[in-house]
Design a protein around this motif. Structure first.
Motif, mmCIF file in Angstrom:
data_model
loop_
_atom_site.group_PDB
_atom_site.id
_atom_site.type_symbol
_atom_site.label_atom_id
_atom_site.label_comp_id
_atom_site.label_asym_id
_atom_site.label_seq_id
_atom_site.Cartn_x
_atom_site.Cartn_y
_atom_site.Cartn_z
ATOM 1 N N GLU A 1 -2.035 -3.281 7.462
ATOM 2 C CA GLU A 1 -1.682 -3.971 6.218
ATOM 3 C C GLU A 1 -2.313 -5.355 6.094
ATOM 4 O OE1 GLU A 1 1.627 -2.763 3.693
ATOM 5 O OE2 GLU A 1 2.796 -2.859 5.555
ATOM 6 N N SER A 2 -3.044 -5.772 7.117
ATOM 7 C CA SER A 2 -3.833 -6.997 6.953
ATOM 8 C C SER A 2 -5.140 -6.697 6.226
ATOM 9 C CB SER A 2 -4.123 -7.629 8.320
ATOM 10 O OG SER A 2 -5.001 -6.808 9.075
ATOM 11 N N THR B 1 -2.573 -3.151 1.798
ATOM 12 C CA THR B 1 -1.116 -2.997 1.831
ATOM 13 C C THR B 1 -0.713 -1.616 1.318
ATOM 14 O OG1 THR B 1 -0.756 -3.822 -0.419
ATOM 15 C CG2 THR B 1 -0.887 -5.462 1.348
ATOM 16 N N ASN B 2 0.431 -1.148 1.801
ATOM 17 C CA ASN B 2 0.952 0.122 1.309
ATOM 18 C C ASN B 2 1.236 0.062 -0.191
ATOM 19 O OD1 ASN B 2 1.005 1.882 3.552
ATOM 20 N ND2 ASN B 2 2.811 0.843 4.372
ATOM 21 N N LEU C 1 -6.271 -9.602 -0.045
ATOM 22 C CA LEU C 1 -4.833 -9.344 0.025
ATOM 23 C C LEU C 1 -4.025 -10.004 -1.098
ATOM 24 C CD1 LEU C 1 -4.097 -9.443 3.849
ATOM 25 C CD2 LEU C 1 -3.898 -7.482 2.319
ATOM 26 N N ARG D 1 -1.691 -7.777 -3.658
ATOM 27 C CA ARG D 1 -0.250 -7.981 -3.870
ATOM 28 C C ARG D 1 0.055 -8.223 -5.349
ATOM 29 N NH1 ARG D 1 -0.972 -11.476 0.913
ATOM 30 N NH2 ARG D 1 -0.358 -10.269 2.765
#
Length: 411
Positions: free
Chosen positions: A116-117, A120-121, A160, A164
């Motif tokens: 997840e770095s 992300t799921n 990331l 998000r």
């Protein structure tokens, strides 16, 4: 095709310059559960075992708690939040693992053990909805093999913070859709309860106190249908024309989907005036999927029926047509059909079948009308909510197209 500044052409289309394209194998390893043999499953048991046929639904097989604990300890097992993917049958269906005890069929149900770095799921969940899982290897059953997943399924990956932001925006719409689904289900349940109360006289509307009578569908109605010798050939089902032809397949949620109707010639329309439709007619399928009901609100042009549909009208204003439409869509009629079909497979309804169907109705037509109006208002509220849900779904699809390709940037 010219690519605008700050964007680039890639194997997955045009994306922002600062996005990467990664095969799933670089995002994480392909994982699956340990194989469970048939003799290790039971019809009932401790832990549900999902096969490809029950994936995303209700399990029809189970394994023991001890086997689950052993396999979970020794072999690959998804973490809460991992996205399970169907690798056989209808490939690419996805389910978020919620962490509850469950086991999944090896090789047919897989997941990416993603770092997840890197991805992300939450982002992958939305990305998977627009991913092309287009691989098959002979035969008629599509399958995703590990090599396909590792090297041929390509994912555009933003940084990331943008992942998000994208996931949060789309999840907000998912939350709205979930809320609408719950509200619609609640309203449907409320309407069903109201129908049961209002159509049986258990609950009376304010201002009404008169007696209720028992009416009989056969005695108090006329039922008409196209008779056998008037049957239409396939060639007579026209794509366009001045006269609609209504069939049982044109029923949609209690109404006629006029846009799906075929047409007939003027000669066929005028052949039987008894089945020329009028506003406030009640329609009931008598062939195929029997017992489907529709109400004719209005007509944009003349319409008639094929042989698979009854038109029902009250005799001598015995009842309000819309009131009786709701009787036919209630548990009262559903239970009658169930008894009629008990012990046999009925594929056709006849007029004589309705001799034994009776129902309660207020002796006062105004009370019948008032009950029908209350239920119609509930239907209108449900229709408005469903329309809002469809618009929200369309909004989400548009947002996915823009956000998951980087055409709209959130950061």
């Amino acid at each position: 095709m010219e690519v605008k500044p700050d964007y680039k052409q890639t194997e997955v289309g045009v994306i922002p310059e600062d996005w990467e394209v990664k095969p799933l194998g670089e995002i994480g390893g392909v994982r699956m559960c340990k194989r469970v043999l048939k003799h290790q499953t039971r019809e009932y048991g401790d832990v549900p075992f999902f096969k490809i046929g029950t994936f995303g639904g209700d399990a029809d097989a189970f394994i023991s708690q001890s086997l689950f604990d052993e396999f979970k300890r020794k072999y690959s097992f998804p973490k809460k939040g991992d996205i399970l993917i169907s690798a056989a049958g209808t490939i690419g269906r996805t389910v978020i693992y919620d962490g509850s005890p469950a086991y999944f069929q090896d090789s047919n149900i897989v997941w990416i053990d993603n770092d997840e770095s890197k991805a992300t799921n939450a982002y992958l969940w939305h990305r998977y909805q627009v991913t092309k899982w287009s691989f098959s290897h002979g035969g008629t059953v599509a399958r995703l093999y590990n090599d396909n997943l590792k090297t041929k399924i390509l994912i555009p990956v933003p940084a990331l913070p943008e992942q998000r932001a994208i996931a949060e925006a789309l999840s907000d719409v998912d939350g709205l859709l979930h809320g609408l689904n719950q509200l619609i289900a609640k309203k449907r349940d409320f309407k069903q309860a109201a129908m049961q109360q209002l159509l049986t006289g258990q609950t009376r509307l304010p201002g009404f106190h008169g007696e209720w009578n028992r009416l009989n569908m056969a005695d108090d109605s006329t039922l008409k249908a196209r008779i056998g010798w008037q049957g239409l050939t396939t060639a007579e089902y026209l794509k366009t024309g001045d006269y609609f032809l209504v069939t049982g397949t044109d029923f949609s949620d209690g109404h006629i989907a006029w846009s799906s109707c075929c047409h007939v010639t003027a000669e066929r329309y005028t052949q039987d005036r008894n089945i020329q439709l009028r506003p406030n007619d009640i329609l009931l399928t008598k062939d195929g999927t029997i017992g489907k009901v529709a109400f004719v609100e209005s007509l944009s042009k003349p319409a008639t029926l094929n042989s698979g549909v009854f038109v029902i009208r009250p005799k001598d204003e015995a009842y309000n047509p819309r009131f009786f439409y709701y009787v036919l869509t209630s548990r009262i009629f559903e239970e009658f059909l169930t008894k009629l079909q008990a012990g046999s497979t009925i594929s056709h309804l006849y007029q004589k079948d309705f001799v034994s169907f009776s129902f309660l109705a207020p002796s006062s037509l105004p009370e019948q009308t008032a009950i029908a109006t209350v239920l119609t208002d509930m239907d209108a509220e449900l229709a408005a909510l469903e329309q809002r849900r469809e618009k929200t779904r369309a909004l989400k699809q548009a947002m996915m197209q823009e956000l998951l390709t980087g055409r709209i940037r959130l950061l």
